[in-house]
Motif scaffolding. Structure first.
Motif, short mmCIF file in Angstrom:
data_model
loop_
_atom_site.label_atom_id
_atom_site.label_comp_id
_atom_site.label_asym_id
_atom_site.label_seq_id
_atom_site.Cartn_x
_atom_site.Cartn_y
_atom_site.Cartn_z
N GLU A 1 0.81 -1.21 0.00
CA GLU A 1 0.00 0.00 0.00
C GLU A 1 0.85 1.27 0.00
O GLU A 1 0.60 2.20 -0.77
CB GLU A 1 -0.94 0.00 1.21
N LYS A 2 1.86 1.33 0.85
CA LYS A 2 2.63 2.57 0.97
C LYS A 2 3.57 2.81 -0.20
O LYS A 2 4.13 3.90 -0.34
CB LYS A 2 3.42 2.59 2.28
N TYR A 3 3.74 1.79 -1.06
CA TYR A 3 4.64 1.95 -2.20
C TYR A 3 3.91 1.83 -3.55
O TYR A 3 4.55 1.78 -4.59
CB TYR A 3 5.75 0.90 -2.16
N LYS A 4 2.59 1.83 -3.53
CA LYS A 4 1.85 1.58 -4.77
C LYS A 4 2.06 2.69 -5.81
O LYS A 4 1.89 2.46 -7.01
CB LYS A 4 0.37 1.39 -4.49
N ASP A 5 2.41 3.91 -5.35
CA ASP A 5 2.67 5.00 -6.29
C ASP A 5 4.13 5.44 -6.26
O ASP A 5 4.49 6.53 -6.68
CB ASP A 5 1.76 6.20 -5.99
N TYR A 6 4.99 4.55 -5.77
CA TYR A 6 6.42 4.87 -5.61
C TYR A 6 7.17 4.75 -6.94
O TYR A 6 6.96 3.81 -7.71
CB TYR A 6 7.05 3.92 -4.59
N LEU A 7 8.03 5.72 -7.20
CA LEU A 7 8.91 5.70 -8.37
C LEU A 7 10.35 5.87 -7.92
O LEU A 7 10.63 6.50 -6.89
CB LEU A 7 8.53 6.81 -9.36
N PHE A 8 11.25 5.35 -8.72
CA PHE A 8 12.67 5.27 -8.37
C PHE A 8 13.51 5.95 -9.45
O PHE A 8 13.41 5.61 -10.62
CB PHE A 8 13.03 3.78 -8.23
N LEU A 9 14.33 6.92 -9.02
CA LEU A 9 15.18 7.64 -9.97
C LEU A 9 16.64 7.58 -9.53
O LEU A 9 17.07 8.31 -8.64
CB LEU A 9 14.74 9.10 -10.09
N PRO A 10 17.44 6.69 -10.13
CA PRO A 10 18.88 6.67 -9.86
C PRO A 10 19.59 7.55 -10.89
O PRO A 10 19.21 7.59 -12.06
CB PRO A 10 19.23 5.19 -10.07
N PHE A 11 20.63 8.25 -10.46
CA PHE A 11 21.35 9.11 -11.41
C PHE A 11 22.81 9.28 -10.99
O PHE A 11 23.17 9.09 -9.82
CB PHE A 11 20.69 10.48 -11.53
N THR A 12 23.63 9.61 -11.95
CA THR A 12 25.01 10.00 -11.69
C THR A 12 25.22 11.41 -12.20
O THR A 12 24.44 11.92 -13.01
CB THR A 12 26.01 9.05 -12.39
N ASP A 13 26.28 12.06 -11.70
CA ASP A 13 26.60 13.42 -12.15
C ASP A 13 28.10 13.65 -11.98
O ASP A 13 28.83 12.74 -11.57
CB ASP A 13 25.77 14.46 -11.39
N ASP A 14 28.55 14.84 -12.28
CA ASP A 14 29.98 15.12 -12.32
C ASP A 14 30.64 15.25 -10.94
O ASP A 14 31.85 15.49 -10.86
CB ASP A 14 30.25 16.39 -13.13
N THR A 15 29.86 15.11 -9.86
CA THR A 15 30.46 15.16 -8.53
C THR A 15 30.82 13.77 -8.01
O THR A 15 31.52 13.65 -7.00
CB THR A 15 29.51 15.81 -7.50
N ASN A 16 30.36 12.73 -8.69
CA ASN A 16 30.57 11.36 -8.21
C ASN A 16 32.05 10.99 -8.14
O ASN A 16 32.82 11.31 -9.04
CB ASN A 16 29.85 10.36 -9.12
N GLY A 17 32.39 10.31 -7.05
CA GLY A 17 33.77 9.89 -6.87
C GLY A 17 34.63 10.93 -6.19
O GLY A 17 35.78 10.65 -5.81
N GLU A 18 34.10 12.12 -6.01
CA GLU A 18 34.83 13.19 -5.32
C GLU A 18 34.00 13.69 -4.14
O GLU A 18 34.18 13.26 -3.01
CB GLU A 18 35.18 14.31 -6.30
N GLU A 19 33.06 14.57 -4.43
CA GLU A 19 32.22 15.09 -3.34
C GLU A 19 31.08 14.14 -2.98
O GLU A 19 30.56 14.19 -1.86
CB GLU A 19 31.66 16.45 -3.73
N THR A 20 30.67 13.32 -3.93
CA THR A 20 29.56 12.40 -3.69
C THR A 20 29.97 10.96 -3.98
O THR A 20 31.02 10.71 -4.56
CB THR A 20 28.33 12.77 -4.55
N TYR A 21 29.13 10.04 -3.56
CA TYR A 21 29.40 8.61 -3.72
C TYR A 21 29.65 8.26 -5.18
O TYR A 21 28.91 8.70 -6.08
CB TYR A 21 28.20 7.82 -3.17
N GLY A 22 30.68 7.46 -5.42
CA GLY A 22 31.09 7.14 -6.78
C GLY A 22 30.05 6.42 -7.61
O GLY A 22 30.05 6.51 -8.84
#
Length: 214
Positions: free
Chosen positions: A136-157
């Motif tokens: 019920e609590k996830y019936k309208d849940y959507l998932f957005l994974p993304f990478t960007d130019d900060t990965n591996g330095e300021e953010t998780y690789g």
């Protein structure tokens, strides 16, 4: 003639006063909207910290959770609260998304978000997990994974995730201030979906959760 001049001058003052009031009103509305967005971002940070402190929900190993106080966040920036065009993909079929382990996650491409960020046209695929929509609590849940130019330095690789809900119309709000790390960034025992190559943003997303420092 004097009466006409007086009326004219009075009219000018009224006009200027009304215009000034109009601009003040717009600024007040804008300030209120920004304030609401900031409050929402700070609430997200507070709730995420509470999740990490709670031994029942925290992905942190005991040795890290014992002294945990807060995750490291970028400074909130409402310019990264994006209203994106949302194009649904109703004919998409389920597919297997690789993870950080041998497990594969079954996902469906639910739609594509199109938007402009930092002066560049961008688009990201948004997924739905069939396994979750039965809850019920996830019936309208959507998932957005993304990478960007900060990965591996300021953010998780490995990139970051956004949790979304199915919108009613043809736009969707992407608040990158709520970008968080997958659990495997904190503990290798977790199995996390890998970000598809197509979901790379060729810009820096300097909001949300930063890389975890052991």
């Amino acid at each position: 003639m004097k009466v006409f001049i007086a009326v004219l001058v009075f009219s000018v003052f009224i006009s200027c006063g009304q215009e000034k009031k109009y601009h003040d009103s717009k600024n007040d509305i804008k300030a209120s909207v920004v304030s609401d967005k900031l409050a929402d971002i700070l609430l997200f940070q507070e709730e995420l910290n509470a999740e990490f402190k709670n031994p029942e929900t925290s992905p942190l190993a005991d040795r890290f959770r014992a002294d945990f106080e807060t995750l490291d966040f970028f400074k909130p920036d409402t310019n990264y609260v994006i209203v994106a065009e949302f194009v649904r993909t109703p004919d998409a079929l389920p597919f297997s998304m690789p993870t950080t382990t041998e497990r594969e996650s079954t996902e469906v491409l639910y739609g594509i978000a199109k938007f402009t960020l930092n002066g560049k046209q961008q688009q990201l695929e948004i997924y739905q997990t069939p396994e979750l929509i039965t809850q019920e609590k996830y019936k309208d849940y959507l998932f957005l994974p993304f990478t960007d130019d900060t990965n591996g330095e300021e953010t998780y690789g490995g990139g970051r995730y956004l949790d979304l809900r199915i919108p009613k119309g043809n736009t969707i709000i992407l608040d990158f201030n709520k970008a968080y790390n997958p659990y495997c960034a904190y503990n290798k025992k977790f199995s996390c979906p890998l970000v598809p190559a197509i979901n790379n943003l060729n810009t820096e997303i300097r909001v949300g959760v930063k890389a975890f420092k052991y």
